[in-house]
Design a protein around this motif. Structure first.
Motif, PDB file in Angstrom:
ATOM      1  N   GLN A  50       0.837  -1.198   0.000  1.00  0.00           N
ATOM      2  CA  GLN A  50       0.000   0.000   0.000  1.00  0.00           C
ATOM      3  C   GLN A  50       0.866   1.240   0.000  1.00  0.00           C
ATOM      4  OE1 GLN A  50      -2.380  -0.187   3.626  1.00  0.00           O
ATOM      5  NE2 GLN A  50      -4.221  -0.453   2.386  1.00  0.00           N
ATOM      6  N   LEU A  51       0.241   2.338  -0.358  1.00  0.00           N
ATOM      7  CA  LEU A  51       0.796   3.668  -0.104  1.00  0.00           C
ATOM      8  C   LEU A  51      -0.185   4.371   0.830  1.00  0.00           C
ATOM      9  CD1 LEU A  51       2.032   5.009  -3.565  1.00  0.00           C
ATOM     10  CD2 LEU A  51       3.418   4.314  -1.611  1.00  0.00           C
ATOM     11  N   LEU A  52       0.338   4.919   1.923  1.00  0.00           N
ATOM     12  CA  LEU A  52      -0.486   5.628   2.896  1.00  0.00           C
ATOM     13  C   LEU A  52      -0.224   7.120   2.794  1.00  0.00           C
ATOM     14  CD1 LEU A  52       0.136   3.333   6.002  1.00  0.00           C
ATOM     15  CD2 LEU A  52      -1.760   3.228   4.364  1.00  0.00           C
ATOM     16  N   HIS A  53      -1.303   7.898   2.783  1.00  0.00           N
ATOM     17  CA  HIS A  53      -1.203   9.349   2.752  1.00  0.00           C
ATOM     18  C   HIS A  53      -0.933   9.813   4.178  1.00  0.00           C
ATOM     19  CE1 HIS A  53      -3.209  13.419   1.633  1.00  0.00           C
ATOM     20  NE2 HIS A  53      -1.921  13.418   1.318  1.00  0.00           N
ATOM     21  N   SER A  74       2.590  14.003   1.040  1.00  0.00           N
ATOM     22  CA  SER A  74       3.520  12.942   1.447  1.00  0.00           C
ATOM     23  C   SER A  74       2.821  11.587   1.556  1.00  0.00           C
ATOM     24  CB  SER A  74       4.141  13.269   2.808  1.00  0.00           C
ATOM     25  OG  SER A  74       5.021  14.353   2.714  1.00  0.00           O
ATOM     26  N   TRP A  75       3.482  10.594   1.013  1.00  0.00           N
ATOM     27  CA  TRP A  75       2.980   9.227   1.026  1.00  0.00           C
ATOM     28  C   TRP A  75       4.070   8.301   1.546  1.00  0.00           C
ATOM     29  CZ3 TRP A  75      -1.943   7.698  -0.695  1.00  0.00           C
ATOM     30  CH2 TRP A  75      -2.722   8.728  -1.230  1.00  0.00           C
ATOM     31  N   GLN A  76       3.656   7.252   2.254  1.00  0.00           N
ATOM     32  CA  GLN A  76       4.612   6.296   2.806  1.00  0.00           C
ATOM     33  C   GLN A  76       4.220   4.893   2.354  1.00  0.00           C
ATOM     34  OE1 GLN A  76       5.432   6.959   6.913  1.00  0.00           O
ATOM     35  NE2 GLN A  76       6.431   4.986   7.199  1.00  0.00           N
ATOM     36  N   PRO A  77       5.176   4.147   1.797  1.00  0.00           N
ATOM     37  CA  PRO A  77       4.852   2.792   1.340  1.00  0.00           C
ATOM     38  C   PRO A  77       4.767   1.803   2.496  1.00  0.00           C
ATOM     39  CG  PRO A  77       7.166   3.246   0.967  1.00  0.00           C
ATOM     40  CD  PRO A  77       6.562   4.516   1.516  1.00  0.00           C
TER      41      PRO A  77
END
Length: 161
Positions: free
Chosen positions: A139-142, A147-150
């Protein structure tokens, strides 16, 4: 490490409020996640919804990818979310998976330098001991505006023998 384990990253936090987008989920051949090696080589034939344009930003043309690999200092880099070669169209999910895989590979290469290896504090997650091919993007989290975090899973492939 377990047979399949999420890389335990603390989530990036910013104190300012923001409108959160839904997580972007990756699924390959009916299973959660996409192998980073497949994404890097554009071998995404089984990627579900590969041609959709994921919602990453309302007006921005780039996002920041943030990785907090356990035991290392935080790392970030920019991903352009529009394909300017095709009249400024948003990138597809398949293109996003490829770009994120490239950035994760770059991150691991940066963290594996001698200086970073000397500062690493978590022996279970030393990047020079982990094969890129054994990692999956789930997933990618907002996590903040722009900014996004995998969400990355370590899933070693069985050794052929």
């Amino acid at each position: 490490m377990a047979y399949q384990q999420e890389v335990p990253q603390p989530l990036y936090r910013l104190s300012r409020p923001f409108s959160r987008f839904s997580p972007i989920t990756f699924e390959e051949n009916g299973c959660p996640g996409v192998r980073l090696g497949h994404a890097l080589r554009n071998e995404l034939h089984g990627l579900r919804y590969s041609e959709i344009n994921p919602l990453l930003a309302n007006t921005a043309t780039k996002i920041t990818l943030r990785i907090n690999w356990p035991g290392y200092l935080p790392w970030c880099d920019v991903i352009h979310v529009y394909n300017f070669a095709y009249k400024s169209r948003p990138i597809t999910l398949a293109r996003l998976a490829h770009l994120v895989a490239r950035k994760i590979k770059l991150c691991l290469e940066c963290l594996s330098t001698e200086a970073n290896r000397a500062r690493a504090t978590n022996p279970c997650w030393l990047v020079h001991n982990i094969k890129f091919e054994d990692l999956m993007l789930v997933q990618l989290l907002h996590v903040a505006k722009g900014s996004w975090q995998p969400v990355i899973v370590y899933s070693p492939r069985p050794v052929a023998g």
